[in-house]
Design a protein around this motif. Structure first.
Motif, PDB file in Angstrom:
ATOM      1  N   ALA A 261       0.854  -1.179   0.000  1.00 32.64           N
ATOM      2  CA  ALA A 261       0.000   0.000   0.000  1.00 32.64           C
ATOM      3  C   ALA A 261       0.899   1.241   0.000  1.00 32.64           C
ATOM      4  O   ALA A 261       2.053   1.178   0.446  1.00 32.64           O
ATOM      5  N   PRO A 262       0.381   2.368  -0.468  1.00 27.26           N
ATOM      6  CA  PRO A 262       1.193   3.590  -0.455  1.00 27.26           C
ATOM      7  C   PRO A 262       1.743   3.895   0.938  1.00 27.26           C
ATOM      8  O   PRO A 262       2.881   4.347   1.086  1.00 27.26           O
ATOM      9  N   TRP A 263       0.940   3.622   1.956  1.00 27.71           N
ATOM     10  CA  TRP A 263       1.376   3.944   3.325  1.00 27.71           C
ATOM     11  C   TRP A 263       2.372   2.930   3.885  1.00 27.71           C
ATOM     12  O   TRP A 263       2.841   3.096   5.014  1.00 27.71           O
ATOM     13  N   ASP A 264       2.684   1.894   3.116  1.00 28.26           N
ATOM     14  CA  ASP A 264       3.775   0.996   3.521  1.00 28.26           C
ATOM     15  C   ASP A 264       5.135   1.561   3.110  1.00 28.26           C
ATOM     16  O   ASP A 264       6.177   1.074   3.584  1.00 28.26           O
TER      17      ASP A 264
ATOM     18  N   ASN B 276       8.020   2.938   5.602  1.00 31.13           N
ATOM     19  CA  ASN B 276       8.885   1.916   6.198  1.00 31.13           C
ATOM     20  C   ASN B 276      10.010   1.513   5.249  1.00 31.13           C
ATOM     21  O   ASN B 276      11.127   1.224   5.682  1.00 31.13           O
TER      22      ASN B 276
ATOM     23  N   THR C  24       8.798  -5.820   7.620  1.00 32.85           N
ATOM     24  CA  THR C  24       8.089  -4.587   7.277  1.00 32.85           C
ATOM     25  C   THR C  24       8.944  -3.364   7.579  1.00 32.85           C
ATOM     26  O   THR C  24       9.087  -2.465   6.762  1.00 32.85           O
ATOM     27  N   SER C  25       9.531  -3.339   8.773  1.00 30.11           N
ATOM     28  CA  SER C  25      10.359  -2.178   9.110  1.00 30.11           C
ATOM     29  C   SER C  25      11.738  -2.607   9.573  1.00 30.11           C
ATOM     30  O   SER C  25      11.981  -3.758   9.942  1.00 30.11           O
ATOM     31  N   LEU C  26      12.635  -1.666   9.537  1.00 28.16           N
ATOM     32  CA  LEU C  26      14.037  -1.950   9.833  1.00 28.16           C
ATOM     33  C   LEU C  26      14.243  -2.439  11.258  1.00 28.16           C
ATOM     34  O   LEU C  26      15.190  -3.189  11.543  1.00 28.16           O
TER      35      LEU C  26
ATOM     36  N   TYR D 168      -5.549  -3.494  -0.253  1.00 21.35           N
ATOM     37  CA  TYR D 168      -4.362  -3.144   0.536  1.00 21.35           C
ATOM     38  C   TYR D 168      -4.326  -3.909   1.859  1.00 21.35           C
ATOM     39  O   TYR D 168      -5.349  -4.055   2.524  1.00 21.35           O
ATOM     40  N   ASN D 169      -3.135  -4.340   2.236  1.00 23.23           N
ATOM     41  CA  ASN D 169      -2.908  -4.921   3.566  1.00 23.23           C
ATOM     42  C   ASN D 169      -3.765  -6.139   3.851  1.00 23.23           C
ATOM     43  O   ASN D 169      -4.044  -6.467   5.019  1.00 23.23           O
TER      44      ASN D 169
ATOM     45  N   GLY E 127       1.179  -1.031  10.804  1.00 22.28           N
ATOM     46  CA  GLY E 127       2.116   0.084  10.657  1.00 22.28           C
ATOM     47  C   GLY E 127       3.528  -0.433  10.503  1.00 22.28           C
ATOM     48  O   GLY E 127       4.004  -0.670   9.403  1.00 22.28           O
TER      49      GLY E 127
END
Lengths: 264, 264, 264, 264
Positions: A129-132, A135, B49-51, B159-160, B194
């Protein structure tokens, strides 16, 4: 705001002469239209639909050609990288490293790209998604490199189809990073021809015009003097002789969009 | 037809003792239920997903632990690989190499995996259709290695969110390769929290039961003694103490499905 | 828990004799397999892809035929209604009124159906999530009629394609209302043949088996002695002479599922 | 090509004074910006997410108000119809009848609307592809009425989300009928607030600008002096006091688009 940048070239490098011919033509098209120009081509198509798809010149010869385009035409060049090792090598030559969409979540690749200090164009995965993307960008930025571009290239929409959600462009722009619209790959029909991907060339200008009207920093449009003979992505490429009219048209929308920015 | 195989373990390796504890428990669960068992764990989560997401023990220590599980528990082991280099190294230790979904179109990785001679479990990319998988399998098979498993793990759906299209299981089975249902990741909500992915643990048994009823060769179900403390994929893991009842139930459906195969 | 119910018949009524022939055959198939049986057919296809698609016998003659099936074969009958006016008229004759998926949000239709006091089978719109259905059911229940069935028939998945998300079945079951799986229409390819809808008959048993394994109350499977000649939905119908084997198989899964209910 | 038309008003009629106030304001906004104006409002919201959602003034009082707007403000009016009976009644008063998206496949409704001789704005169902719309238009045209508008309002994209595929606009324009972009409902989040639909007001201008840049005939944008108090669709409405700036901006893109039409 700066005028629109065009990222364009053949999908994959075919030969030195071919690259120079295209780059020269496209640089002139952009100069005439008042756009900025970056030559784009791949030295290796690492994720073809099928094993028999042509992969390109390879990294050594490919980088030599990109080097030549850079020095002879005098334009920046961008190419995609697929492994950590390639980042350092390609980073010696090109101005912008591109992270392919399928690889947009591979942490080590993002870090290796960031560490080169080159600008990085990350394609949003078809599964994101754009909001991913914040990250994703944060992985690169953790290396101290903030020269990041975020690129829309379509999102999975059922099987063998992509859809470009225009809301994603201003959403990604909220990060503060320049946003690129890949008008070529967002009209791809992945795997849609069995052993290769199909595409809808006629809709690439639709995608580009929408994105430019929203004020994106750059558009990505692959071009070829004879798309049906291109070794990859032919079905969604714009014939070279139409690029002049297309860029003239897009620049009119670009001026209007940048005079009247959307606040989303 | 052979009885169902369970691929299970923690999402990522946490320690040698933890791995052995889980493997011992899960091997017993499978023995009691009449299922075959393969221990699954990752030494590196290369696409968090995130670092800041934890990545695991690393390849060296990770492979030592997998080796110990293999020799002490006496079960085959499977782990995922992310680069060509890792294929050869991991292929020395594990019985099955797993290609992550995001990497399912990377030709060189598929070839390197194939060349190890190990069995290869390829996850279908979230961006692929079931009928795209024969092209993927053909890349591996071109190395002379036909020990291929095709694994469903959900398809992008807005999305997601992922959706598991059960038609994909018999469609992939038409290749003649065994089909695996990843009941854990197909109920993942990618990026849904998130900085990490969410999931719907309660629906993993739903996915597993449907797939087993269709006669799949194997199910992939991550488990943990305390999922909410697992460093990754906790939201969609099954608590270890429920695996016994789940496998007993699945084996009843497995017997019925294999007595009465669907002809699609 | 009661044994599985089969809702089946031709998509649209063709003639009295045809309806009686099918109903008799299907009633016997269900009796032999230990299933309950409800005859299903439409007197009007009110939303054909194109204007030239056949619409059926019309409400008057159609209801007469349904009445005859009911009295001669001794089975309950279900038919779909499209307007408030039709609810009262059809409600005089049939046991279950069906709300078509496209109309599942039309408040007045739901209220009119509810007021007949008949059982109401509401198809989940292709544009709705499973968790949207309690709002739909509440409209009917507001009339004091709690005889509601919720029916999955696939969700839009890109263009001209549906996907059946099996998580939706236990999710809808949380309402306490019986859940029906429409195995025929969830493998439809809406508009997929230009002037009519395509379908994938071979996957209807896949959908049915998955749903029955999850313990649904009923499956909806259209059948015809010669599907390729059926005036609508032929591509996704099961030939009549295969219904016996299919129901025998489904009942084995039904018994197992109802002995071992999933708790989601 | 004619200048852009704005279809705008409150989602549902609240009172005569409220309608006149909005219509007067919006007519002036359009006159100032050089756009054409059509007042849009519903007398009945027939498909609210939940039973407790407000439905509006009803057809009798609603049509009286629309009549008054028409004569006092001097602009054409459009409203939606839900049954065959309503077509004839509403057709006496309004200039354009609108077919709601959920009802876009209901043959009898399309025929009844066509027979009034009024212009018909058909919304593309969230479950339809752009290329399904010629079949829809042909139903109306079969009545001899060719005054048809085709309206994009978003396509189902996973659960509780819509996406507007901009390729659909030129695709629908190939029919030769004027194309309308519903910028309000394409950013709706259907059912996204449990008992009602959510929305993303901030993206309505994004949708409108893209569509206008592609040269659509009209945009549909709901507006309200206090959207958060609107009885329906508040989350995706544009506040009335921003409509002036929005229309001025859109008209600049409209002029450019119509000077430079896309040939797709």
């Amino acid at each position: 705001d700066q005028p629109l940048t065009l990222l364009s070239g053949p999908c994959q490098l075919e030969s030195r002469d071919h690259a120079l011919m295209l780059a020269e033509h496209l640089a002139k098209v952009c100069a005439d239209a008042g756009a900025q120009y970056v030559f784009k081509a791949s030295y290796d198509k690492a994720n073809r639909t099928s094993l028999t798809g042509k992969r390109g010149l390879g990294i050594e010869e490919g980088l030599r050609v990109l080097q030549d385009v850079r020095s002879e035409i005098g334009c920046p060049v961008i190419t995609d990288v697929h492994t950590e090792e390639q980042c350092a090598v390609a980073g010696e030559v090109v101005d912008i490293l591109q992270i392919p969409a399928f690889l947009s979540r591979q942490t080590d690749l993002l870090l290796a790209a960031g560490k080169t200090g080159r600008a990085i164009n990350v394609k949003k995965g078809q599964f994101l998604a754009p909001w991913d993307m914040p990250n994703v960008a944060a992985k690169i930025a953790s290396t101290g490199n903030e020269r990041i571009l975020l690129c829309e290239r379509g999102t999975s929409f059922g099987y063998n189809t992509l859809v470009a959600d225009m809301r994603g462009l201003p959403q990604m722009a909220r990060t503060g990073y320049p946003v690129v619209m890949d008008a070529t790959h967002s009209v791809q029909q992945p795997g849609g021809q069995g052993g290769s991907s199909g595409g809808q060339r006629e809709f690439a200008p639709v995608m580009a015009r929408c994105a430019v009207s929203l004020g994106v920093a750059a558009v990505f449009i692959e071009s070829h003097e004879d798309p049906d003979k291109a070794p990859s992505d032919g079905p969604n490429m714009i014939p070279l002789d139409r690029m002049g009219a297309l860029m003239t048209s897009l620049m009119a929308f670009d001026r209007l969009a940048k005079e009247d920015p959307l606040h989303v």
